[in-house]
Design a protein around this motif. Sequence first.
Motif, PDB file in Angstrom:
ATOM      1  N   SER A 192       0.867  -1.177   0.000  1.00 33.08           N
ATOM      2  CA  SER A 192       0.000   0.000   0.000  1.00 33.08           C
ATOM      3  C   SER A 192       0.900   1.222   0.000  1.00 33.08           C
ATOM      4  O   SER A 192       1.804   1.334   0.822  1.00 33.08           O
ATOM      5  N   VAL A 193       0.633   2.129  -0.944  1.00 34.60           N
ATOM      6  CA  VAL A 193       1.405   3.369  -1.043  1.00 34.60           C
ATOM      7  C   VAL A 193       0.495   4.511  -0.617  1.00 34.60           C
ATOM      8  O   VAL A 193      -0.574   4.701  -1.194  1.00 34.60           O
ATOM      9  N   ILE A 194       0.920   5.251   0.398  1.00 32.21           N
ATOM     10  CA  ILE A 194       0.137   6.362   0.918  1.00 32.21           C
ATOM     11  C   ILE A 194       0.851   7.647   0.502  1.00 32.21           C
ATOM     12  O   ILE A 194       1.990   7.905   0.907  1.00 32.21           O
ATOM     13  N   ALA A 195       0.164   8.430  -0.335  1.00 37.42           N
ATOM     14  CA  ALA A 195       0.788   9.596  -0.945  1.00 37.42           C
ATOM     15  C   ALA A 195       0.915  10.783   0.002  1.00 37.42           C
ATOM     16  O   ALA A 195       1.933  11.445   0.029  1.00 37.42           O
ATOM     17  N   SER A 196      -0.114  11.049   0.748  1.00 34.90           N
ATOM     18  CA  SER A 196      -0.049  12.229   1.607  1.00 34.90           C
ATOM     19  C   SER A 196      -0.541  11.879   2.993  1.00 34.90           C
ATOM     20  O   SER A 196      -1.326  10.960   3.181  1.00 34.90           O
ATOM     21  N   ALA A 197      -0.069  12.654   3.950  1.00 32.83           N
ATOM     22  CA  ALA A 197      -0.391  12.376   5.343  1.00 32.83           C
ATOM     23  C   ALA A 197      -1.580  13.198   5.791  1.00 32.83           C
ATOM     24  O   ALA A 197      -1.739  14.348   5.398  1.00 32.83           O
TER      25      ALA A 197
END
Length: 166
Positions: free
Chosen positions: A145-150
Amino acid sequence: MNPIMHTIVVGILSYVALIIVLRVSGKRTLSKWNAFDFVTTIALGSILATALTSTQVSLAQSVTAFIVIVLLQFVITFTSVRSRGVLKLIKSQPTLLLFKGQYCDDAMQRERVVKAEILAAVRERGMADIEQVHAVVLETDGAFSVIASAGEYDSVLEGVEGVSSR
């Protein structure tokens, strides 16, 4: 009945029985695989193969074996929803592999993941720079899973191994 005819008849009937048992058992049986699901699937395949190739195993025995395996899976997954101990036994924890552009080398080594795999997951997401990535998590089914922004609290990372130490 000769062995070829046995294989044809039992093969068709076993296949139909397996499809019915899987449909009745619900979506969980066919979900993305963790180790427990993998074992269940291999067991079902082994039972089907034995039913197809052995004249000494009856159709009733094969169907019973299908039902036993699916019932065991149901009981264990039912119990895991209600017991943290059983859940830990059958399902691994997601692991943080990259956080705020920095690789988590210890976690990568422990999970046997190389940078190239993380970069491939980031590229798949259409991102050009690792610095744009807030986090990459190795999920319990082996997917990245790639999470782009926090967000403000990183709530999506709750329960991920390695997050509390960041």
